[in-house]
Enzyme design. Structure first.
Site: not given
Ligand code: IMP
Ligand code: MG
Length: 182
Positions: A41-42, A97-98, A101, A129, A150-151, A157, A163
């Site tokens: 969902k990001g 993509e959000d 990582d 990241k 972590f954001v 989320d 969100r």
């Protein structure tokens, strides 16, 4: 102690960068349609803003992938939870993509999509990241490189919370937060 969001990247800065990314993508793809494949969902908020800043004709598609369980650590397992409704054969595909990582999710996804023979296949991510990377994945468009924090917010989320925030935030113990305008 409750964790509260503290602004890390303010909304204005995000909007400016997304506008630039849209401009660059429009120049790089003079011919449409571009299939913008957003990962649920990001990426929903980034997709909404990015797509409005791309002048080349585009189509909006969604895929669901799960690699993370609950919380902040990856389950290491990747699976498609919602597939595309359309064929992408012979099409320009831009995965939206959000955050990249470990790179595990995108490595898996790129493999899946390559098999469907798109004309081109690239990745646009709002956040990257690099310190956390486990898989080498080529990302064509990066909004911001960030340290290993972590954001949340702007689609991202923590256990499905935060969100909706306009800013990208880090979570801090209550009392230390500066608040947000989400
Ligand atoms: P990767 O497979 O480790 O690259 O994981 C990418 C996915 O993990 C992203 O699409 C996010 O859903 C999630 N993720 C990674 N880092 C963060 C973060 O800092 N905040 C929220 N979600 C994150
Ligand atoms: Mg998540």
């Amino acid at each position: 102690m409750a964790l509260v969001p503290r602004v890390f990247l303010p909304a204005e800065q995000i909007q400016n960068r997304v506008r630039e990314m849209g401009r660059q993508i429009s120049l790089d793809y003079p011919q449409g349609p571009i299939y913008l494949v957003a990962i649920l969902k990001g990426a929903f908020m980034f997709l909404a803003d990015l797509s409005r800043n791309i002048t080349t004709p585009s189509r909006i598609e969604f895929m669901g992938i799960s690699s993370y369980g609950r919380g902040k650590t990856s389950s290491g397992e990747v699976k498609v939870t919602k597939d595309l409704d359309v064929s992408i054969e012979g099409q320009h595909v831009l995965v939206v993509e959000d955050i990249v990582d470990s790179g595990v999710t995108l490595t898996y996804l790129i493999n899946v999509l390559e098999q469907r023979k798109p004309k081109s296949l690239r990745i646009a991510t709002l956040l990257d990241k690099p310190e956390r990377r486990q898989r080498d994945v080529e990302v064509a468009y990066v909004g911001f490189q960030i340290p290993d924090e972590f954001v949340v917010g702007y689609g991202l989320d923590f256990d499905e919370d935060h969100r909706h925030l306009r800013d990208i935030c880090v979570l801090v113990e209550e009392g230390l937060g500066l608040g947000t305008r989400g």
